[in-house]
Design a protein around this motif. Structure first.
Motif, short mmCIF file in Angstrom:
data_model
loop_
_atom_site.label_atom_id
_atom_site.label_comp_id
_atom_site.label_asym_id
_atom_site.label_seq_id
_atom_site.Cartn_x
_atom_site.Cartn_y
_atom_site.Cartn_z
N TRP A 139 7.48 58.31 47.62
CA TRP A 139 6.49 57.74 48.55
C TRP A 139 5.19 57.37 47.84
O TRP A 139 4.56 56.36 48.18
CB TRP A 139 6.23 58.74 49.68
N LEU A 169 5.86 54.07 46.11
CA LEU A 169 5.90 52.97 47.07
C LEU A 169 4.49 52.48 47.40
O LEU A 169 4.23 51.27 47.48
CB LEU A 169 6.62 53.40 48.34
N GLU A 170 3.56 53.41 47.57
CA GLU A 170 2.19 53.01 47.90
C GLU A 170 1.48 52.40 46.70
O GLU A 170 0.64 51.50 46.86
CB GLU A 170 1.41 54.20 48.45
N ARG A 211 2.79 48.96 46.79
CA ARG A 211 2.18 48.20 47.88
C ARG A 211 0.85 47.59 47.42
O ARG A 211 0.56 46.43 47.69
CB ARG A 211 1.95 49.09 49.09
N TRP A 243 7.97 43.41 49.35
CA TRP A 243 7.99 44.81 49.76
C TRP A 243 9.43 45.32 49.84
O TRP A 243 9.72 46.47 49.47
CB TRP A 243 7.27 44.97 51.09
N LYS A 286 10.91 48.61 47.71
CA LYS A 286 11.62 49.71 48.35
C LYS A 286 12.99 49.91 47.71
O LYS A 286 13.39 51.05 47.41
CB LYS A 286 11.74 49.46 49.85
N LEU A 315 -3.73 56.35 49.27
CA LEU A 315 -3.59 56.09 50.70
C LEU A 315 -4.88 55.51 51.28
O LEU A 315 -4.85 54.52 52.02
CB LEU A 315 -3.22 57.39 51.43
N PRO A 366 -0.04 50.76 55.12
CA PRO A 366 1.05 51.73 55.31
C PRO A 366 1.35 51.97 56.78
O PRO A 366 0.44 52.03 57.61
CB PRO A 366 0.49 53.00 54.65
N SER A 414 5.05 56.24 56.44
CA SER A 414 4.53 56.26 55.07
C SER A 414 3.23 57.05 55.00
O SER A 414 3.00 57.81 54.05
CB SER A 414 4.29 54.83 54.58
N THR A 415 2.39 56.87 56.01
CA THR A 415 1.12 57.60 56.06
C THR A 415 1.37 59.11 56.15
O THR A 415 0.74 59.90 55.44
CB THR A 415 0.29 57.14 57.26
N MET A 458 2.55 60.45 52.80
CA MET A 458 1.47 60.52 51.82
C MET A 458 0.51 61.67 52.13
O MET A 458 -0.03 62.31 51.22
CB MET A 458 0.71 59.19 51.77
#
Length: 472
Positions: free
Chosen positions: A67, A70-71, A74, A274, A278, A427, A440, A444-445, A448
């Motif tokens: 995760w 991923l951020e 992003r 995106w 992933k 985040l 996010p 996802s939030t 994180m």
């Protein structure tokens, strides 16, 4: 002197035109780093010393880092910037903070020495010709050839690491088949599902370090941004790739990134990128990391634990290889030694590249006078300087009888404190600077926030443990 980062320039999101497999690479490079000392040294040693009790922590470490990556992805596909630049947007003081954290985590070349020891074990045995320093110098020289041979640095890193990952994966599968045991698999499976259970003899520091290095760990997760950019993923396509300064001048790199207007077309293009990120992280980082770390832990439980062997610092690979030689013959011994060399050299190569990119990126972006030189010049300077320093430090460590294992755990320890800082920052950065349509999502939030709580919680517990140990 640090400078204020320029505002993000408005630009169209580049269109994705290639299939996933044609663009594959960044996640594989991160795997090459991840399966290094954490998987082949730290976690197998924990299995040998404490049993399968805490195998769940290895699974948790890889899952949480999925995760985080991923951020990081992003941010980079949305802006073309590295997270280091984004952090400096929040507060300019984060530039020197992350330089210091990176230096503290990776300066001492524990990975390089482990790589040299593995190569020595493969070629001449642990007691054979040559000092630790001699074999470490050889691995540094090989890494330098890979980094500064071709014109585009990333291409050689990607191809080399992918080749090494194939060797590791095939070799591990072969060895596990040879020593497979239902009882050991059951023991390992029980350890994986025993979430929260710990061995009474393990310290908070050791567990924290091991959790961090179940995956890339420390500031190394942030390297993912560099490889997305050099693969021309998302807005990263608008940033020139890192070129070899020994092969000619490179294109001037902007000191800040881009933002896109929230048009239907731009949002659709972001979604395509995106989707790539992933898949890249789930297939390569999460699945392949989980697969290989399980095989490494199984190997330790099947080979070392029944014989009561807890390897001394620097001898785990040799000890396991010797037992495999007894079980499966000389071919088993050689295969595992080859796996060890491939694993540790891949880590050494990516760390050398990633740390040099980190210093070059932070210095070039935040110091006005540094922009008189190309970012590739800073990369070369840092990389060569670290190689020389690494060889000297290895020589000093060897002559003073200092082992590399303690430094590997300390690297994980310092990396954990870095993660306690940058995970929540990532985040916050994505919420503050990215368009609403690509921020996010709820899940996802939540993940994180959980990751932030885990690393911050361990950091606080470690500080309390250190104080208690110092007072007591």
């Amino acid at each position: 002197m640090t400078i204020k980062i320029d505002q993000l320039s408005v630009a169209e999101m580049p269109k994705r035109t290639h299939s996933f497999w044609r663009m594959a690479g960044p996640g594989a490079v991160l795997v090459g780093l991840s399966i290094g000392a954490g998987e082949i040294v730290i976690w197998p040693r924990i299995m040998a010393q404490y049993g399968a009790t805490m195998a769940w922590a290895a699974m948790l470490g890889v899952f949480l880092q999925l995760w985080i990556n991923l951020e990081i992805g992003r941010w980079t596909i949305s802006t073309g910037e590295t997270p280091f630049t984004g952090f400096a947007r929040i507060w300019r003081g984060f530039a020197p903070v992350f330089l210091i954290l990176t230096m503290l985590g990776w300066l001492v070349p524990g990975w390089a020495r482990a790589s040299g020891l593995a190569l020595k074990a493969l070629m001449v045995g642990p007691g054979g010709y040559g000092s630790d320093t001699f074999w470490t110098v050889i691995t540094f020289a090989a890494a330098a050839v890979i980094l500064f041979g071709p014109k585009i640095v990333y291409q050689s890193v990607e191809r080399s690491v992918e080749f090494l990952v194939v060797i590791v994966t095939v070799g591990l599968i072969s060895l596990v088949i040879a020593v497979s045991s239902v009882a050991v698999w059951q023991d390992l499976g029980l350890g994986i599902v025993s979430i929260g259970k710990t061995h009474p003899d393990i310290s908070v520091k050791t567990l924290f370090s091991a959790l961090v290095f179940a995956g890339a760990g420390g500031t190394a997760n942030l390297f993912y941004s560099f490889y997305l950019r050099d693969k021309n993923i998302g807005m990263g396509a608008r940033i020139p790739r890192m070129t070899n300064p020994l092969r000619g001048r490179s294109e001037a790199a902007p000191s800040s990134g881009f933002r896109f207007k929230e048009t239907e077309e731009n949002i659709s293009r972001f979604s395509a990128w995106w989707s790539y990120v992933k898949k890249d992280q789930i297939i390569f980082f999460w699945f392949l990391n989980t697969f290989t770390i399980v095989l490494f832990m199984f190997g330790a439980l099947a080979v070392l634990t029944p014989r009561g062997i807890v390897p001394a610092a620097g001898t785990l690979i040799w000890d396991e290889a010797v037992v495999l030689g007894e079980v499966w013959g000389e071919s088993g011994k050689i295969i595992f030694l080859l796996v060890g060399v491939a694993t540790l050299f891949g880590t050494q190569l990516v760390l050398l590249d990633g740390v040099s990119r980190t210093f070059a990126d932070i210095i070039y972006t935040n110091v006005r006078s540094a922009q008189k030189r190309e970012v590739s010049w800073w990369y070369l300077t840092v990389c060569l300087g670290w190689i020389v320093a690494g060889c000297v430090i290895t020589y000093v460590m060897e002559n003073r009888g200092v082992t590399d294992l303690g430094f590997l755990f300390n690297a994980g320890y310092m990396g954990g404190f870095a993660m306690a800082i940058y995970v929540p920052l990532t985040l916050y950065m994505n919420y503050r600077y990215l368009p609403k349509s690509v921020r996010p999502g709820v899940f996802s939030t939540i993940m994180m926030i959980i990751a932030s709580a885990v690393y911050i919680g361990f950091a606080i517990s470690s500080i309390r443990w250190e104080i208690s140990a110092w007072i007591g």
